[in-house]
Design a protein around this motif. Structure first.
Motif, PDB file in Angstrom:
ATOM      1  N   LYS A 137       4.531   0.710  -7.408  1.00 17.97           N
ATOM      2  CA  LYS A 137       5.462   1.061  -6.334  1.00 17.97           C
ATOM      3  C   LYS A 137       6.867   0.680  -6.795  1.00 17.97           C
ATOM      4  O   LYS A 137       7.052  -0.374  -7.422  1.00 17.97           O
ATOM      5  CB  LYS A 137       5.119   0.338  -5.026  1.00 17.97           C
ATOM      6  CG  LYS A 137       3.922   0.928  -4.286  1.00 17.97           C
ATOM      7  CD  LYS A 137       3.676   0.190  -2.989  1.00 17.97           C
ATOM      8  CE  LYS A 137       2.709   0.881  -2.063  1.00 17.97           C
ATOM      9  NZ  LYS A 137       1.604   1.584  -2.660  1.00 17.97           N
ATOM     10  N   PHE A 184       8.146   3.386  -2.914  1.00 13.97           N
ATOM     11  CA  PHE A 184       7.495   4.684  -3.086  1.00 13.97           C
ATOM     12  C   PHE A 184       6.434   4.567  -4.178  1.00 13.97           C
ATOM     13  O   PHE A 184       6.639   3.889  -5.194  1.00 13.97           O
ATOM     14  CB  PHE A 184       8.521   5.737  -3.470  1.00 13.97           C
ATOM     15  CG  PHE A 184       9.471   6.100  -2.356  1.00 13.97           C
ATOM     16  CD1 PHE A 184       9.304   7.271  -1.633  1.00 13.97           C
ATOM     17  CD2 PHE A 184      10.525   5.259  -2.024  1.00 13.97           C
ATOM     18  CE1 PHE A 184      10.178   7.612  -0.602  1.00 13.97           C
ATOM     19  CE2 PHE A 184      11.405   5.584  -0.992  1.00 13.97           C
ATOM     20  CZ  PHE A 184      11.230   6.769  -0.278  1.00 13.97           C
ATOM     21  N   ASP A 185       5.306   5.236  -3.970  1.00 13.05           N
ATOM     22  CA  ASP A 185       4.241   5.229  -4.965  1.00 13.05           C
ATOM     23  C   ASP A 185       4.729   5.840  -6.271  1.00 13.05           C
ATOM     24  O   ASP A 185       5.389   6.886  -6.286  1.00 13.05           O
ATOM     25  CB  ASP A 185       3.031   6.019  -4.462  1.00 13.05           C
ATOM     26  CG  ASP A 185       2.301   5.297  -3.336  1.00 13.05           C
ATOM     27  OD1 ASP A 185       2.523   4.088  -3.166  1.00 13.05           O
ATOM     28  OD2 ASP A 185       1.502   5.958  -2.636  1.00 13.05           O
ATOM     29  N   ASN A 217       6.301   5.010   1.067  1.00 16.61           N
ATOM     30  CA  ASN A 217       4.895   4.652   1.228  1.00 16.61           C
ATOM     31  C   ASN A 217       4.698   3.249   1.763  1.00 16.61           C
ATOM     32  O   ASN A 217       3.620   2.903   2.249  1.00 16.61           O
ATOM     33  CB  ASN A 217       4.179   4.787  -0.116  1.00 16.61           C
ATOM     34  CG  ASN A 217       4.262   6.200  -0.675  1.00 16.61           C
ATOM     35  OD1 ASN A 217       5.003   6.457  -1.625  1.00 16.61           O
ATOM     36  ND2 ASN A 217       3.514   7.126  -0.082  1.00 16.61           N
TER      37      ASN A 217
END
Length: 293
Positions: free
Chosen positions: A24, A239-240, A225
């Motif tokens: 991430k 964010f992934d 995410n």
């Protein structure tokens, strides 16, 4: 549009091994970036008198009057039909008076210009609330960046494969999000009105930062995410990150063995990920050199 380099780099501190462990990565809000002068909305007014007058002067007084009368009730419209022709001429004259340059100046000074600071603030807050920025560099051998972003070379660099789909999700030719864009470096000049603010303000920086060779990707924070709060009360949006978007790790001159071990272990656990190249920055004859391990 300039071709995106095959590899772009993220300078990080030793603690950011969590990017590799969790896959991430943070997209940072504009207010949290390190240049306090970024996104400085330097326009002096919302709209200039000339712009306002040019817009108003295109209006058709006769059409304005007819559209206004159509909004009246039927009895009111019936009463006005019996008015003499001079009344319509009187209304035309009044509309022209209201839209004169002198009156436009008065309207701007009394009702529009006083709200300039509030509009600036609302635009800035809107950007900060909705947009996240991933900052990368096309150069992995910049000593000031090793010092500023990688804990005085104790950290490391993550190299990203920019051909990965993660960096290529542009939805249309006019889309400013979901793809990599080169930062434009130029000296900031005072602006007259909002209309002079450039569309790509989020990829502009002062020329004094040109040495960073920065590329950016913008994402809507609503698509994050994960969202976490720091002890300082800041919100961090994660964010992934696809494992196969990571192509290289470069350790710094002062990276400690414990950090190297932790990073190497994290990379080995990203399965399967044999394509990640491990390198280290060393002192070359005239500057930093990157040597593959």
């Amino acid at each position: 549009m300039e071709t995106v380099p095959r590899t772009l780099y993220k300078y990080v501190t030793p603690e950011r091994v969590d990017i590799l462990k969790n896959l991430k990565i943070r997209f940072t809000q504009p207010f949290a970036l390190n240049d306090p002068f970024e996104f400085n909305l330097s326009f002096q007014e919302i709209i200039s008198e000339k712009e306002l007058f040019d817009k108003v002067s295109t209006l058709d007084p006769d059409l304005m009057i007819r559209q206004t009368l159509e909004k009246l009730s039927e009895p009111e419209q019936a009463a006005l039909k019996n008015m003499p022709p001079e009344f319509h001429e009187f209304l035309i004259a009044k509309v022209q008076q209201l839209t004169s340059l002198e009156n436009i100046k008065k309207i701007n000074n009394e009702y529009i210009r006083p709200h300039t600071d509030r509009i600036k603030s609302e635009i800035s807050l809107g950007l900060n609330k909705h947009i996240g920025i991933l900052s990368l560099s096309s150069n992995c051998s910049i000593p000031p960046m090793w010092a500023n972003y990688a804990d005085n070379s104790k950290g490391f660099i993550i190299g990203f494969d920019t051909t990965n789909q993660f960096f290529n999700r542009r939805r249309s030719e006019s889309d400013e999000l979901y793809h990599l864009r080169k930062v434009v470096y130029e000296d900031t000049q005072p602006l007259g009105s909002v209309s002079e603010v450039k569309k790509d303000i989020l990829i502009q920086k002062n020329k004094s930062w040109e040495y960073e060779n920065e590329w950016r990707m913008l994402l809507p924070l609503s698509a994050a995410n994960a969202e976490i709060s720091t002890p300082a009360g800041d919100n961090v949006f994660l964010f992934d990150l696809p494992a196969n978007a990571i192509s290289q790790i470069i350790f710094g001159l002062n990276t400690e063995d414990s950090t190297i071990s932790e990073v190497t272990k994290a990379i080995s656990e990203i399965a399967p990920n044999p394509h990640v190249k491990l390198s280290r920055a060393t002192k070359g004859a005239i500057g930093l050199e990157i040597v593959e391990l």
